[in-house]
Design an enzyme around this catalytic site. Structure first.
Site, PDB file in Angstrom:
ATOM      1  N   HIS A 151      52.538  52.389  16.431  1.00  0.00           N
ATOM      2  CA  HIS A 151      52.171  53.802  16.454  1.00  0.00           C
ATOM      3  C   HIS A 151      50.789  53.874  15.824  1.00  0.00           C
ATOM      4  CE1 HIS A 151      56.264  54.665  17.468  1.00  0.00           C
ATOM      5  NE2 HIS A 151      56.077  55.964  17.432  1.00  0.00           N
ATOM      6  N   ASP A 203      60.869  60.976  22.277  1.00  0.00           N
ATOM      7  CA  ASP A 203      62.182  61.416  21.790  1.00  0.00           C
ATOM      8  C   ASP A 203      62.681  62.496  22.746  1.00  0.00           C
ATOM      9  OD1 ASP A 203      62.202  60.035  19.054  1.00  0.00           O
ATOM     10  OD2 ASP A 203      60.337  61.185  18.928  1.00  0.00           O
ATOM     11  N   GLU A 222      48.371  58.683  15.048  1.00  0.00           N
ATOM     12  CA  GLU A 222      49.149  59.932  15.178  1.00  0.00           C
ATOM     13  C   GLU A 222      48.561  60.999  14.275  1.00  0.00           C
ATOM     14  OE1 GLU A 222      53.431  58.679  14.856  1.00  0.00           O
ATOM     15  OE2 GLU A 222      53.712  60.422  16.141  1.00  0.00           O
ATOM     16  N   THR A 245      65.529  51.455  14.939  1.00  0.00           N
ATOM     17  CA  THR A 245      65.351  50.902  13.597  1.00  0.00           C
ATOM     18  C   THR A 245      66.700  50.453  13.046  1.00  0.00           C
ATOM     19  OG1 THR A 245      63.853  52.812  13.353  1.00  0.00           O
ATOM     20  CG2 THR A 245      64.158  51.401  11.414  1.00  0.00           C
ATOM     21  N   PRO A 246      66.920  49.149  12.862  1.00  0.00           N
ATOM     22  CA  PRO A 246      68.188  48.711  12.271  1.00  0.00           C
ATOM     23  C   PRO A 246      68.340  49.303  10.873  1.00  0.00           C
ATOM     24  CG  PRO A 246      66.969  46.852  13.183  1.00  0.00           C
ATOM     25  CD  PRO A 246      66.035  48.018  13.176  1.00  0.00           C
ATOM     26  N   ARG A 247      69.529  49.831  10.575  1.00  0.00           N
ATOM     27  CA  ARG A 247      69.723  50.395   9.226  1.00  0.00           C
ATOM     28  C   ARG A 247      71.139  50.110   8.738  1.00  0.00           C
ATOM     29  NH1 ARG A 247      70.679  54.830  12.707  1.00  0.00           N
ATOM     30  NH2 ARG A 247      72.527  55.924  11.933  1.00  0.00           N
TER      31      ARG A 247
HETATM   32  C1  6MZ Z   1      56.622  58.061  14.600  1.00  0.00           C
HETATM   33  C2  6MZ Z   1      58.805  58.242  15.307  1.00  0.00           C
HETATM   34  C3  6MZ Z   1      58.466  59.331  16.152  1.00  0.00           C
HETATM   35  O1  6MZ Z   1      64.717  54.214  15.284  1.00  0.00           O
HETATM   36  O2  6MZ Z   1      66.578  55.645  14.442  1.00  0.00           O
HETATM   37  N1  6MZ Z   1      60.123  58.039  15.443  1.00  0.00           N
HETATM   38  N2  6MZ Z   1      57.886  57.621  14.544  1.00  0.00           N
HETATM   39  N3  6MZ Z   1      56.228  59.104  15.372  1.00  0.00           N
HETATM   40  C4  6MZ Z   1      57.113  59.774  16.147  1.00  0.00           C
HETATM   41  N4  6MZ Z   1      56.659  60.856  16.861  1.00  0.00           N
HETATM   42  C5  6MZ Z   1      57.287  62.121  16.876  1.00  0.00           C
HETATM   43  N5  6MZ Z   1      59.574  59.719  16.802  1.00  0.00           N
HETATM   44  C6  6MZ Z   1      60.582  58.903  16.350  1.00  0.00           C
HETATM   45  O3  6MZ Z   1      64.918  56.563  16.110  1.00  0.00           O
HETATM   46  C7  6MZ Z   1      64.402  57.533  15.223  1.00  0.00           C
HETATM   47  C8  6MZ Z   1      63.216  56.981  14.463  1.00  0.00           C
HETATM   48  O4  6MZ Z   1      62.106  56.755  15.360  1.00  0.00           O
HETATM   49  C9  6MZ Z   1      60.882  56.996  14.686  1.00  0.00           C
HETATM   50  C10 6MZ Z   1      61.213  57.472  13.281  1.00  0.00           C
HETATM   51  O5  6MZ Z   1      61.143  56.378  12.394  1.00  0.00           O
HETATM   52  C11 6MZ Z   1      62.649  57.956  13.451  1.00  0.00           C
HETATM   53  O6  6MZ Z   1      63.391  57.926  12.241  1.00  0.00           O
HETATM   54  P1  6MZ Z   1      65.713  55.253  15.633  1.00  0.00           P
HETATM   55  O7  6MZ Z   1      66.566  54.903  16.823  1.00  0.00           O
END
Ligand code: 6MZ
Length: 349
Positions: free
Chosen positions: A205, A290, A208, A107-109
């Protein structure tokens, strides 16, 4: 036997299609990043830091609590240098685990040290640099968080389109993630349509948490893939209609076993919805989600899948082979397919 399966799962060329960068940081990567932040006051809290970041099997935190853990990683990747280092080390981890193709998502931030533009450029440049010494092919999916404002949604979508046009060999898709209890899918539809019209592939997604109306809206949008896909079957919080729709459309599902068990979205591996998807011949792709947060790896996810659902090495290899069909980089599909077929033939699978 367990050891043999272990090494088979590592050696099997694998395709990772659902990995969030900031959730994929290994302990070693976090330690290296902390050295860059040595004077920020975090240096003496190493254990507390890891304990909070990692959501293990017996953890009391549920899915909704897990979204806070990403801010820990975010504090470590707030400069272009640390973001580049995190990306480099994470790509190396995936390759070392036998991954031959990775679609990394992030996610670009904006941070005090970086704009969204420099965020996305840093990841693209790091992927390009890494490709000079890695055999693994890496592509980028741009993520939009469900908690984004309308102007952030537009901003990130426009960035994704712009960088897809400038780097079509790196940027391949757009995805929606973040806390599934926040926001509404409909808010994202105009941006997703625009991205799709520009040529980007879309992953959502989906399911969930129990929300059959949203699941139905998402399925009707016909994304190229969906992530998780838990609450779609009626036994898992979906309805007969949502399940019938998925069976009709056969949208590939990025399945994340350990993530779902550790966040209690699934009570245990045995009752995971993988079984229903697999039996209904809905395409499934085994993914990590993750790997840092859930202390896993792609080869471990393959091993758990084999052990839980009694899959032979031949079936496992075919899961990986089939995953090649659903990658977003159309130009690499044949090469990956051949690689998997070679592996299957060489090992008489
Ligand atoms: C939904 C998820 C996630 O983008 O900063 N993220 N979103 N469900 C999940 N299941 C557990 N796991 C991760 O990586 C972190 C971001 O990925 C998403 C969330 O928005 C989290 O802040 P990046 O690289």
């Amino acid at each position: 036997m367990a050891l043999a399966l272990d090494s088979f799962c590592r050696e099997l060329p694998k395709v990772e299609l659902h990995a969030h960068l900031n959730g994929s940081l290994s302990r070693d990567t976090m330690l290296q990043l902390k050295r860059f932040h040595a004077d920020s006051g975090l240096a003496d809290q190493t254990n507390a830091f890891f304990d909070e970041f990692q959501v293990g099997a017996g953890d009391t935190r549920k899915l909704s609590d897990c979204f806070q853990v990403f801010s820990i990683a975010h504090t470590l990747t707030s400069t272009p240098e640390t973001l580049a280092l995190a990306t480099t080390l994470t790509l190396q981890d995936f390759q070392d685990d036998g991954c031959c193709y990775l679609e990394l998502r992030s996610t670009p931030r904006d941070t005090p040290h970086m704009t969204k533009v420099s965020y996305i450029e840093t990841i693209i440049q790091t992927i390009q640099k890494s490709s000079r010494h890695l055999t693994m092919i890496t592509r980028l999916i741009v993520s939009i968080n469900r908690n984004s404002t309308c102007s952030e949604i537009d901003e990130i979508t426009n960035l994704a389109i712009q960088y897809y046009k400038n780097y079509p060999d790196i940027v391949v898709g757009l995805e929606i993630s973040g806390d599934p209890t926040v926001g509404s899918f409909q808010t994202f539809v105009p941006a997703l349509n625009k991205a799709r019209a520009a040529g980007l592939k879309i992953s959502l997604h989906c399911g969930e948490v129990c929300n059959p109306q949203e699941v139905m809206d998402m399925l009707k949008f016909k994304p190229d893939r969906i992530g998780h896909g838990i609450c779609i079957h009626p036994n898992y919080g979906g309805t007969d209609e949502t399940w019938a729709k998925l069976c009709e459309l056969k949208i590939p599902v990025e399945v994340c076993l350990t993530s779902n068990v550790n966040t209690k979205s699934s009570p245990d591996y045995d009752s995971h919805h993988f079984k229903h998807l697999y039996e209904a011949e809905i395409p499934v792709i085994i993914c990590t989600d993750d790997k840092g947060v859930f202390s896993t790896s792609l080869s471990q996810e393959y091993r758990i899948c084999a052990e839980t659902f009694n899959l032979t090495p031949s079936k496992l290899a075919r899961l990986s082979l089939n995953a090649c069909q659903y990658i977003f980089a159309d130009d690499t599909r044949k090469m990956l397919n051949d690689k998997l077929l070679n592996f299957i033939n060489k090992n008489a699978l």
